[in-house]
Design a protein around this motif. Sequence first.
Motif, PDB file in Angstrom:
ATOM      1  N   GLY A  44       0.412  -0.968   0.092  1.00 25.56           N
ATOM      2  CA  GLY A  44       0.012   0.037  -0.019  1.00 25.56           C
ATOM      3  C   GLY A  44       1.042   1.320  -0.464  1.00 25.56           C
ATOM      4  N   ALA A  45       2.611   0.723   0.289  1.00 24.15           N
ATOM      5  CA  ALA A  45       3.013   2.064   0.161  1.00 24.15           C
ATOM      6  C   ALA A  45       2.834   2.511  -1.465  1.00 24.15           C
ATOM      7  CB  ALA A  45       4.585   2.179   0.638  1.00 24.15           C
ATOM      8  N   GLY A  46       4.129   2.219  -1.964  1.00 25.75           N
ATOM      9  CA  GLY A  46       3.479   2.462  -3.419  1.00 25.75           C
ATOM     10  C   GLY A  46       4.931   4.468  -3.814  1.00 25.75           C
ATOM     11  N   GLY A  47       4.241   4.652  -4.776  1.00 28.61           N
ATOM     12  CA  GLY A  47       5.150   5.948  -4.829  1.00 28.61           C
ATOM     13  C   GLY A  47       6.828   6.094  -4.568  1.00 28.61           C
ATOM     14  N   PHE A  48       7.448   7.037  -4.214  1.00 29.30           N
ATOM     15  CA  PHE A  48       8.466   6.838  -4.410  1.00 29.30           C
ATOM     16  C   PHE A  48       9.418   6.181  -2.683  1.00 29.30           C
ATOM     17  CE2 PHE A  48       7.702  11.047  -5.905  1.00 29.30           C
ATOM     18  CZ  PHE A  48       8.350  11.024  -7.022  1.00 29.30           C
ATOM     19  N   GLU A  49       8.439   5.758  -1.922  1.00 29.49           N
ATOM     20  CA  GLU A  49       8.517   4.958  -0.899  1.00 29.49           C
ATOM     21  C   GLU A  49       9.238   3.458  -0.834  1.00 29.49           C
ATOM     22  OE1 GLU A  49       5.535   6.158  -0.625  1.00 29.49           O
ATOM     23  OE2 GLU A  49       6.165   8.447   0.502  1.00 29.49           O
ATOM     24  N   GLY A  50       8.990   2.945  -2.463  1.00 27.85           N
ATOM     25  CA  GLY A  50       9.077   1.324  -2.247  1.00 27.85           C
ATOM     26  C   GLY A  50       7.541   0.516  -1.146  1.00 27.85           C
ATOM     27  N   ASP A  51       8.066  -0.524  -1.836  1.00 33.86           N
ATOM     28  CA  ASP A  51       7.309  -1.575  -1.035  1.00 33.86           C
ATOM     29  C   ASP A  51       7.374  -1.379   1.203  1.00 33.86           C
ATOM     30  OD1 ASP A  51       6.028  -2.331  -2.586  1.00 33.86           O
ATOM     31  OD2 ASP A  51       7.033  -3.579  -3.345  1.00 33.86           O
ATOM     32  N   LEU A  52       6.525  -0.935   1.464  1.00 35.91           N
ATOM     33  CA  LEU A  52       6.703  -1.233   3.645  1.00 35.91           C
ATOM     34  C   LEU A  52       7.526  -2.593   3.714  1.00 35.91           C
ATOM     35  CD1 LEU A  52       3.979   0.080   4.591  1.00 35.91           C
ATOM     36  CD2 LEU A  52       6.280   1.352   4.219  1.00 35.91           C
ATOM     37  N   LEU A  53       7.118  -3.735   2.561  1.00 30.89           N
ATOM     38  CA  LEU A  53       7.569  -5.223   2.359  1.00 30.89           C
ATOM     39  C   LEU A  53       8.230  -5.547   1.762  1.00 30.89           C
ATOM     40  CD1 LEU A  53       4.030  -7.320   3.493  1.00 30.89           C
ATOM     41  CD2 LEU A  53       5.709  -6.215   4.860  1.00 30.89           C
ATOM     42  N   SER A  54      10.140  -6.210   1.964  1.00 28.20           N
ATOM     43  CA  SER A  54      10.605  -7.132   1.386  1.00 28.20           C
ATOM     44  C   SER A  54      10.044  -8.351   0.124  1.00 28.20           C
ATOM     45  CB  SER A  54      11.938  -7.221   1.553  1.00 28.20           C
ATOM     46  OG  SER A  54      11.627  -8.398   2.720  1.00 28.20           O
ATOM     47  N   PRO A  55      10.185  -8.354  -0.126  1.00 28.70           N
ATOM     48  CA  PRO A  55       9.756 -10.089  -0.911  1.00 28.70           C
ATOM     49  C   PRO A  55       9.479 -10.477   0.177  1.00 28.70           C
ATOM     50  CG  PRO A  55      11.369  -9.224  -2.678  1.00 28.70           C
ATOM     51  CD  PRO A  55      11.285  -7.788  -1.177  1.00 28.70           C
ATOM     52  N   THR A  56      10.660 -11.321   0.336  1.00 30.78           N
ATOM     53  CA  THR A  56      10.655 -12.419   1.706  1.00 30.78           C
ATOM     54  C   THR A  56       9.734 -11.574   3.035  1.00 30.78           C
ATOM     55  OG1 THR A  56      13.690 -12.390   1.665  1.00 30.78           O
ATOM     56  CG2 THR A  56      12.533 -13.222   3.839  1.00 30.78           C
ATOM     57  N   GLU A  57       9.881 -10.863   3.663  1.00 29.40           N
ATOM     58  CA  GLU A  57       8.779 -10.302   4.554  1.00 29.40           C
ATOM     59  C   GLU A  57       7.614 -10.834   4.170  1.00 29.40           C
ATOM     60  OE1 GLU A  57      10.785  -7.013   6.427  1.00 29.40           O
ATOM     61  OE2 GLU A  57       9.922  -6.257   5.071  1.00 29.40           O
ATOM     62  N   ALA A  58       6.864  -9.987   2.967  1.00 31.90           N
ATOM     63  CA  ALA A  58       5.794 -11.206   2.053  1.00 31.90           C
ATOM     64  C   ALA A  58       5.359 -12.033   2.097  1.00 31.90           C
ATOM     65  CB  ALA A  58       5.939 -10.411   0.515  1.00 31.90           C
ATOM     66  N   GLU A  59       6.562 -13.168   1.888  1.00 28.82           N
ATOM     67  CA  GLU A  59       6.386 -14.019   1.168  1.00 28.82           C
ATOM     68  C   GLU A  59       5.930 -15.130   2.983  1.00 28.82           C
ATOM     69  OE1 GLU A  59       5.096 -18.074   0.285  1.00 28.82           O
ATOM     70  OE2 GLU A  59       4.814 -16.268  -1.415  1.00 28.82           O
ATOM     71  N   GLN A  60       7.193 -14.636   3.875  1.00 25.19           N
ATOM     72  CA  GLN A  60       6.094 -14.789   5.207  1.00 25.19           C
ATOM     73  C   GLN A  60       5.059 -14.623   5.964  1.00 25.19           C
ATOM     74  OE1 GLN A  60       9.544 -13.191   7.428  1.00 25.19           O
ATOM     75  NE2 GLN A  60      10.600 -14.763   7.219  1.00 25.19           N
ATOM     76  N   ALA A  61       4.383 -13.677   5.711  1.00 23.62           N
ATOM     77  CA  ALA A  61       2.982 -13.627   5.569  1.00 23.62           C
ATOM     78  C   ALA A  61       2.043 -13.702   5.229  1.00 23.62           C
ATOM     79  CB  ALA A  61       3.308 -11.470   5.595  1.00 23.62           C
ATOM     80  N   ARG A  62       2.344 -14.142   3.314  1.00 26.81           N
ATOM     81  CA  ARG A  62       1.723 -14.809   3.266  1.00 26.81           C
ATOM     82  C   ARG A  62       1.300 -16.485   3.974  1.00 26.81           C
ATOM     83  NH1 ARG A  62       2.423 -18.814  -0.889  1.00 26.81           N
ATOM     84  NH2 ARG A  62       0.351 -19.515  -2.228  1.00 26.81           N
TER      85      ARG A  62
END
Length: 155
Positions: A44-62
Amino acid sequence: MHALIATDGSEVSIEAARKGVALLNPTKVTLLTVADTSVAEDSGAGGFEGDLLSPTEAEQARSAILDEGDDELAATITAIQVDPAIVERKLVEGASGQMIIHVAGEIAADVIVVGSHGKGWLKRVVIGSISEYVLRHSTIPVLVVRHVEPAGDKG
């Protein structure tokens, strides 16, 4: 009769599963949990900030969300006390209402059983209702089991 019973592991959905089994006496039950893993896909961050979760964190959350779905299915199976030989567990990802309808068609269910929290009309209009969505869009019969809180629990 093949009953698709949607569950999220809550008291309301387990109560609906119990009542559905008691009323319908199905010869086959598919217990379905729909996991909303979209929170792990889009920070949900988008823009200049980039994603809040790294790909590894996103996979752990999933993975954690899917594990929770497995736990919901196991809790429901234990609670409804039916012969495990007639029960199939199904865990899918997506939007709950749409996936319940999709899976019901895919498995050729005879009936869909869903619980309803019994929220007032305003909450249904504002936030929607999975049971109402299923009821309006299903081409097969739907049993909606409305949760009724005991008189002393209305807080």
